[in-house]
Design a protein around this motif. Sequence first.
Motif, PDB file in Angstrom:
ATOM      1  N   GLN A 132       0.826  -1.208   0.000  1.00 55.98           N
ATOM      2  CA  GLN A 132       0.000   0.000   0.000  1.00 55.98           C
ATOM      3  C   GLN A 132       0.866   1.266   0.000  1.00 55.98           C
ATOM      4  OE1 GLN A 132       0.084  -2.260   2.474  1.00 55.98           O
ATOM      5  NE2 GLN A 132       0.138  -1.268   4.459  1.00 55.98           N
ATOM      6  N   ASP A 133       2.047   1.202   0.600  1.00 58.06           N
ATOM      7  CA  ASP A 133       2.937   2.372   0.634  1.00 58.06           C
ATOM      8  C   ASP A 133       3.525   2.675  -0.747  1.00 58.06           C
ATOM      9  OD1 ASP A 133       2.445   2.640   3.326  1.00 58.06           O
ATOM     10  OD2 ASP A 133       4.374   1.824   3.971  1.00 58.06           O
ATOM     11  N   ILE A 134       3.978   1.636  -1.463  1.00 55.08           N
ATOM     12  CA  ILE A 134       4.548   1.899  -2.793  1.00 55.08           C
ATOM     13  C   ILE A 134       3.463   2.322  -3.770  1.00 55.08           C
ATOM     14  CG2 ILE A 134       4.526  -0.483  -3.633  1.00 55.08           C
ATOM     15  CD1 ILE A 134       7.540   0.971  -4.641  1.00 55.08           C
ATOM     16  N   ALA A 135       2.244   1.803  -3.593  1.00 57.64           N
ATOM     17  CA  ALA A 135       1.138   2.246  -4.455  1.00 57.64           C
ATOM     18  C   ALA A 135       0.865   3.732  -4.234  1.00 57.64           C
ATOM     19  CB  ALA A 135      -0.114   1.423  -4.182  1.00 57.64           C
ATOM     20  N   ALA A 136       0.885   4.170  -2.986  1.00 50.13           N
ATOM     21  CA  ALA A 136       0.680   5.597  -2.676  1.00 50.13           C
ATOM     22  C   ALA A 136       1.844   6.439  -3.182  1.00 50.13           C
ATOM     23  CB  ALA A 136       0.507   5.782  -1.168  1.00 50.13           C
ATOM     24  N   LEU A 137       3.068   5.972  -2.978  1.00 47.19           N
ATOM     25  CA  LEU A 137       4.258   6.702  -3.439  1.00 47.19           C
ATOM     26  C   LEU A 137       4.224   6.893  -4.952  1.00 47.19           C
ATOM     27  CD1 LEU A 137       7.169   7.829  -2.842  1.00 47.19           C
ATOM     28  CD2 LEU A 137       7.979   5.509  -3.331  1.00 47.19           C
ATOM     29  N   THR A 138       3.863   5.851  -5.672  1.00 53.33           N
ATOM     30  CA  THR A 138       3.842   5.901  -7.133  1.00 53.33           C
ATOM     31  C   THR A 138       2.873   6.957  -7.658  1.00 53.33           C
ATOM     32  OG1 THR A 138       4.447   3.570  -7.206  1.00 53.33           O
ATOM     33  CG2 THR A 138       3.536   4.489  -9.204  1.00 53.33           C
ATOM     34  N   GLN A 139       1.814   7.216  -6.922  1.00 55.23           N
ATOM     35  CA  GLN A 139       0.844   8.233  -7.340  1.00 55.23           C
ATOM     36  C   GLN A 139       1.368   9.658  -7.140  1.00 55.23           C
ATOM     37  OE1 GLN A 139      -1.969   7.563  -9.004  1.00 55.23           O
ATOM     38  NE2 GLN A 139      -1.227   5.465  -8.919  1.00 55.23           N
ATOM     39  N   GLN A 140       2.426   9.807  -6.348  1.00 49.04           N
ATOM     40  CA  GLN A 140       2.917  11.139  -5.990  1.00 49.04           C
ATOM     41  C   GLN A 140       4.193  11.561  -6.714  1.00 49.04           C
ATOM     42  OE1 GLN A 140       2.747  11.794  -1.592  1.00 49.04           O
ATOM     43  NE2 GLN A 140       2.213   9.623  -1.596  1.00 49.04           N
TER      44      GLN A 140
END
Length: 152
Positions: A132-140
Amino acid sequence: MHLKENEAFIYVCGKTQILYLISKQKTTTYHISTAKNGFGEQKDSFKTPRGWHYIRFIIGRGNPCNTGYIRRRVTLKKSEISSRILWLQGLTPKQNKYGHQDSLRRYIYIHGTPNTFLKRPISKGCINMRNQDIAALTQQIPQYCKVLIQEC
């Protein structure tokens, strides 16, 4: 480093096992795992390379968060690499670019993992994050976001 309004960069601190996403607006932190073998740039060392990199390829953006990958391809098999893959290219010749220390040719990624026991060095050279952290990071981050990896 002076950042423009929409710029950001990633800073990885091996000592604290924290990845920082730094932008002009804010800094976001994520727990990570770097290499169990420590830091180093040599091919087949299973160590995390140091220095400046950039994200050459983003793989998996738009896929479900727990998608697994083998050789950067979606798989239905259980995989240690999941969610997203940020494939790193080194920026410093003779340190992490070209030859036997080339991060891109060593397949060095920031990637998701189903393993939730992070905060300590356990990877095989990559930088592991919770799915979930890398998915959020990728959006930013932008496609060619710069990344600085240090032992601290």
